[in-house]
Each structure stands twice: as C-alpha cells, then as structure tokens.
Write a protein that holds these residues in place. Structure first.
Motif: not given
Length: 176
Positions: A106-110, A147-151, A57-68, A99-101
């Motif tokens: 992708t939904a958050a950052y494009g 998961i499939v539907k969310s993509t 989670r921290a890799e994708f959505f860190p508490k500060r800044g943007f995830g890698n 996979v959900e993360t």
C-alpha cells in the motif's frame, strides 16, 4: 489408500522399509521433511517458512513489473503454514510478515480497495487473537504496534481498525 490400509501395510514393513518410505516421502515433499526434522530433532532450527514468504513477496513485489497484491495468495500460504507449523509462533510470525508486506504494498502503490484492507485487518486480528490465546502478547506487542503505526494515513479506516484491534488485544500499551 485409506488410513486403515496404510496402517496395515506399514505394520507389515521391516524397520529398513519404514525408514526408506519416510526418506522417500521427505525427499518428494518439503512440508513432510520439515515436519520430520522438527519431530526427530528438536534442536534443529525451526522453519520460518521462507519458501512460502517468498511466494507472498513475489505476489506483491515481483522481480519484474508490478505486483498484483492479491490477498488470496496470503490465505493459501497461511493454510499451508497452519497445516505444517509445529508452534503457534510460526503461524503468528508468518501472519505478521504477510500483514507487513500488505502494508508495504500500500505504501509503495497507493490506496487500494476496501476489501484489500479488510483482508489484512482480519489477518492482523487473527495473529493477535492467537498470540493472546497462547499467552504470547508481550512477545508480539512491539511488532504489532509497529504495524499499526506504519498504517497512519492509509485509506478506508485501515489505521483506525488496526488501532482498535491492537487496543483490544494489547491493552497494556498506551503508546498509540
């Protein structure tokens, strides 16, 4: 120390010494602690690997800044989960969480790159394959479908590839 040396040493230990060695090992190594708890107390709640999920989670959505958003952290944590899991359900749940993360990122950052999507397609298939081999398809069908539907509308054929994987492993569903 090789296994033979360890075995020789442990055979020479008293019961109290063995208990102390295991307690020390468990204190210093959380995966060992999880293993021992699962081994000696089958009624204990099964680990959901929250610490490894937190790292993902921290890799994708860190508490500060943007995830890698690097899938490599997912694969490192998955190796640990596979080594420590006592049930295939733990592995499947962890993979689907990852996979959900990735989909959420992708939904958050494009749109991301093709390699990113391929990594998560491979993970999705790995979970479906494991669910099929363990006769757990019915248990994971709804989650995989979500998961499939969310993509839908995500790039690089991500939806199409997940849909194909889903149909291959969850053939009873016509809901897509």
């Amino acid at each position: 120390m090789q296994a033979q040396t360890i075995q020789t040493y442990l055979k020479a230990c008293s019961k109290e010494e063995l208990v102390q060695i295991l307690l020390d090992l468990a204190k210093r190594n959380p995966p060992v602690e999880r293993f021992l708890i699962a081994k000696f107390d089958p009624t204990a709640p099964i680990s959901e690997f929250d610490d490894y999920k937190a790292e993902v989670r921290a890799e994708f959505f860190p508490k500060r800044g943007f995830g890698n958003g690097s899938p490599s952290i997912v694969f490192r944590m998955l190796q640990r989960v596979e080594a420590e899991a006592i049930s295939p359900k733990q592995v499947i749940d962890f993979i689907y969480y990852c996979v959900e993360t990735g989909v959420e990122f992708t939904a958050a950052y494009g749109d991301i790159n093709e390699e990113y999507y391929i990594s998560f397609e491979n993970l999705f298939e790995r979970a479906a394959e494991l669910a099929a081999s363990e006769n757990l398809i019915n248990e994971y069908e709804a989650r995989a479908l979500r998961i499939v539907k969310s993509t839908d509308r995500m790039g690089w054929g991500f939806y199409d590839n997940l849909e194909d994987i889903f149909k291959r492993y969850f053939p009873a569903t016509d809901e897509i």
